[in-house]
Design a protein around this motif. Structure first.
Motif, short mmCIF file in Angstrom:
data_model
loop_
_atom_site.label_atom_id
_atom_site.label_comp_id
_atom_site.label_asym_id
_atom_site.label_seq_id
_atom_site.Cartn_x
_atom_site.Cartn_y
_atom_site.Cartn_z
N PHE A 129 25.08 2.41 -16.65
CA PHE A 129 25.14 3.27 -15.47
C PHE A 129 26.59 3.44 -15.01
CE2 PHE A 129 21.00 1.24 -15.47
CZ PHE A 129 20.14 2.27 -15.20
N GLY A 130 26.92 4.64 -14.54
CA GLY A 130 28.22 4.85 -13.93
C GLY A 130 29.29 5.39 -14.85
N LEU A 287 11.45 4.51 -34.12
CA LEU A 287 11.56 3.10 -33.73
C LEU A 287 12.25 2.94 -32.39
CD1 LEU A 287 12.64 0.98 -36.84
CD2 LEU A 287 10.74 0.54 -35.29
N VAL A 288 13.28 3.74 -32.17
CA VAL A 288 14.09 3.66 -30.96
C VAL A 288 14.21 5.07 -30.38
CG1 VAL A 288 16.32 2.98 -29.97
CG2 VAL A 288 15.43 1.79 -31.99
N LYS A 289 14.15 5.16 -29.05
CA LYS A 289 14.44 6.42 -28.37
C LYS A 289 15.43 6.15 -27.25
CE LYS A 289 10.22 8.99 -29.42
NZ LYS A 289 9.13 9.83 -28.87
N GLY A 290 16.35 7.09 -27.07
CA GLY A 290 17.33 6.89 -26.01
C GLY A 290 18.15 8.14 -25.78
N GLY A 291 19.15 7.98 -24.92
CA GLY A 291 20.04 9.09 -24.61
C GLY A 291 20.37 9.14 -23.13
N ARG A 292 20.91 10.27 -22.74
CA ARG A 292 21.34 10.46 -21.35
C ARG A 292 20.16 10.67 -20.42
NH1 ARG A 292 25.86 9.45 -18.96
NH2 ARG A 292 27.22 8.77 -20.63
N PHE A 293 20.24 10.06 -19.22
CA PHE A 293 19.26 10.36 -18.17
C PHE A 293 19.99 10.39 -16.83
CE2 PHE A 293 19.12 5.92 -19.34
CZ PHE A 293 19.10 5.20 -18.15
N ASP A 294 21.06 11.19 -16.79
CA ASP A 294 21.88 11.31 -15.57
C ASP A 294 21.02 11.76 -14.39
OD1 ASP A 294 24.03 10.69 -17.15
OD2 ASP A 294 24.74 12.74 -17.36
N GLY A 295 21.28 11.16 -13.26
CA GLY A 295 20.67 11.63 -12.02
C GLY A 295 19.31 11.07 -11.72
N ILE A 296 18.74 10.24 -12.63
CA ILE A 296 17.41 9.69 -12.37
C ILE A 296 17.39 8.84 -11.10
CG2 ILE A 296 17.71 7.63 -13.77
CD1 ILE A 296 14.83 7.86 -14.64
N GLY A 297 18.54 8.21 -10.79
CA GLY A 297 18.62 7.37 -9.59
C GLY A 297 18.61 8.15 -8.29
N ARG A 298 18.71 9.49 -8.37
CA ARG A 298 18.71 10.31 -7.15
C ARG A 298 17.44 10.07 -6.34
NH1 ARG A 298 19.27 14.62 -9.53
NH2 ARG A 298 21.54 14.82 -9.33
N ALA A 306 24.01 8.04 -16.50
CA ALA A 306 23.36 6.90 -17.15
C ALA A 306 22.99 7.27 -18.58
CB ALA A 306 22.10 6.49 -16.38
N THR A 307 23.02 6.27 -19.44
CA THR A 307 22.61 6.42 -20.83
C THR A 307 22.05 5.10 -21.32
OG1 THR A 307 23.32 7.10 -23.05
CG2 THR A 307 24.90 5.85 -21.74
N GLY A 308 21.14 5.15 -22.29
CA GLY A 308 20.56 3.90 -22.77
C GLY A 308 19.52 4.16 -23.83
#
Length: 385
Positions: A129-130, A287-298, A306-308
Motif C-alpha cells: 500500500f502507498g 494458481l495466483v491472481k493479483g495486480g493493482r487495486f488502487d482506491g479500494i481503501g476509499r 495498492a498492489t498485491g
C-alpha cells in the motif's frame, strides 16, 4: 470417502497433505517476512456492509451471510481477504508512506467459483500500500513467482492483462455504459458471436463492436501489443495501457509472459490498471491472481494506491506430486530416565519419535518407521529397520 458427510465442494484434508499445506504456509510467510511484509490476521466474519464495501462484484455473491446473535445485525463469512487487509491499512494502521502486509487464513465461497473449484480456500497473499509506481508491481510479481517456485512449481507462465482498457472501450460508447458487466462476460469468454449479436441488438457504434471483437484476438506474447496499437483507437487511455504492459514485460526478462487483452471479466472487479495471473502445467486454472487495486481503501475512509496477489494453498498443494511420508523412529513406552532422555534428545534434534503405547498397533499414513530405539549393552541406541 473422506467427505461423505460434508456439503458439496467441501473436503477434509488428510494427514500427509495437511502437513505439506502447513509447511507451505510457514515457508511462504517466512519468505514474505524477508521482503519486509508484516503479518496481519483479520477476523473470519465481519458485518456485511464492511465485507461488501466493494459493491457490485462477484465478491458479494460469494459471501455467506449469518446473523450476529449479539447485535442482530447481518454478518458475512469472508470470501476474500484483500478488502479486509485494505481496511486494516486504511482504518487501523493509517500510516504514511509504504506499508507491506501479508496474511493467511481460510475463506468460504457461498458457491464454488467453477466446476472444479472448492468452496473453502486457504488464502495466502501479500499487498503493498502507498506506492503507485511499476516498482511495487514488479516486487509483488517476483514474490508471487518465488512463492510457487518454493512449492516446486516448474516453468510458471505469467499472464498479463489490463481490464481498464476493455472497460474504456465499452464505456466510451453511450449505449453500452449501462451494460458493462454483460460485455465483460462476453469478452472474458471470447464469445465472438455473442459480441456481434450484442452489437446488432444494442445499436452501439459500429467501431465499438469492431474494437471489442479485436480484443478477443489480442492474445499471445509481447508482439500482441504492437498488433493492438494498429487495431485499437489511438487515444491516451489506450496508449497508457499498452505502454504499461510493455514496460512491465521489458522489466521481466527470462520469464514466459503472455498477454490477454480480453480477460477483463474475471475476479472480483476491484482491480484497476495492470493485473496478472500465474499458470502452470498440472492446474486447471490460475494458481495466483493479483495486480493493482488502487482506491479500494476509499470505502474505509482512506484511498491509497495498492498492489498485491493471493493464492489458495490447498489448490497449490493438490496439484503437486503426492505428499511423501516422513521418516520416523519407533520407541517403546516407559518411565526409564535414560529412555526419556534419549527420546527427548532425538526430538530436539528434529527426529520424529513415535512411542508405542501398551497394546498399540502402528497404523500410520504420514510416517514411515525406518528406525527403532532399542536398549543395547545398557544404552538406548538407534537401529535401522
Amino acid at each position: 470417502m473422506s467427505n461423505w458427510l460434508l456439503p458439496e465442494s467441501l473436503a477434509d484434508i488428510l494427514p500427509a497433505e495437511a502437513r505439506r499445506i502447513e509447511e507451505l504456509r510457514r515457508d511462504l510467510l517466512d519468505l514474505y517476512r524477508t521482503y519486509g511484509f508484516e503479518l496481519v490476521a483479520p477476523p473470519l466474519v465481519e458485518y456485511l456492509e464492511s465485507l461488501q464495501a466493494v459493491s457490485g462484484t462477484d465478491l458479494n455473491l460469494r459471501t455467506s451471510k449469518v446473523v450476529d446473535q449479539i447485535s442482530g445485525r447481518t454478518m458475512g463469512v469472508r470470501a476474500d481477504m484483500t478488502p479486509q487487509v485494505a481496511r486494516i491499512d486504511a482504518h487501523l494502521l493509517n500510516r504514511e508512506g509504504v506499508t507491506r502486509l501479508c496474511y493467511c487464513g481460510s475463506v468460504l465461497h457461498a458457491r464454488p467459483a467453477g466446476l472444479l473449484s472448492d468452496r473453502e480456500l486457504l488464502q495466502i497473499g501479500a499487498e503493498i500500500f502507498g506506492h503507485a509506481g511499476i516498482e511495487s508491481d514488479l516486487e509483488v510479481v517476483q514474490l508471487a513467482l518465488e512463492s510457487v517456485g518454493r512449492a516446486g512449481v516448474h516453468h510458471p507462465r505469467l499472464d498479463l492483462n489490463y481490464p481498464d482498457l476493455g472497460r474504456f472501450l465499452i464505456e466510451r460508447d453511450p449505449v453500452l455504459k449501462t451494460r458493462v458487466a454483460e460485455v465483460c462476460e462476453l469478452l472474458n469468454a471470447k464469445d465472438v458471436s455473442g459480441l456481434r449479436a450484442l452489437g446488432r441488438e444494442s445499436g452501439c457504434l459500429p467501431e465499438t463492436t469492431r474494437y471489442l471483437l479485436a480484443l478477443t484476438s489480442l492474445y499471445g506474447d509481447g508482439s500482441v501489443l504492437e498488433r493492438a496499437r494498429s487495431v485499437l483507437p489511438d487515444e491516451p487511455e489506450v496508449r497508457e495501457a499498452l505502454g504499461s504492459l510493455r514496460r512491465f514485460i521489458d522489466a521481466l526478462p527470462g520469464h514466459e509472459i503472455t498477454v490477454d487483452l480480453a480477460d477483463i471479466g474475471s475476479g472480483y472487479a476491484y482491480h484497476s490498471g495492470l493485473i496478472f495471473s500465474v499458470y502452470a502445467e498440472g492446474w486447471h486454472d490460475a494458481l495466483v491472481k493479483g495486480g493493482r487495486f488502487d482506491g479500494i481503501g476509499r470505502m474505509y475512509g482512506r484511498a491509497r494506491p495498492a498492489t498485491g496477489f493471493s493464492l489458495d494453498l490447498r489448490k497449490l498443494s493438490a496439484g503437486l506430486p503426492a505428499a511423501q511420508p516422513a521418516r520416523a523412529v519407533r520407541a517403546p513406552w516407559g518411565s526409564d530416565a535414560d529412555l526419556i532422555a534419549a527420546v527427548k534428545q532425538l526430538r530436539q534434534s528434529g527426529e520424529i519419535v513415535v512411542q508405542i503405547l501398551p497394546g498399540q498397533e502402528l497404523n500410520l499414513d504420514e510416517f514411515v518407521i525406518d528406525r527403532e530405539l532399542v536398549l543395547l549393552d545398557g544404552q538406548w541406541q538407534l537401529r535401522a529397520l
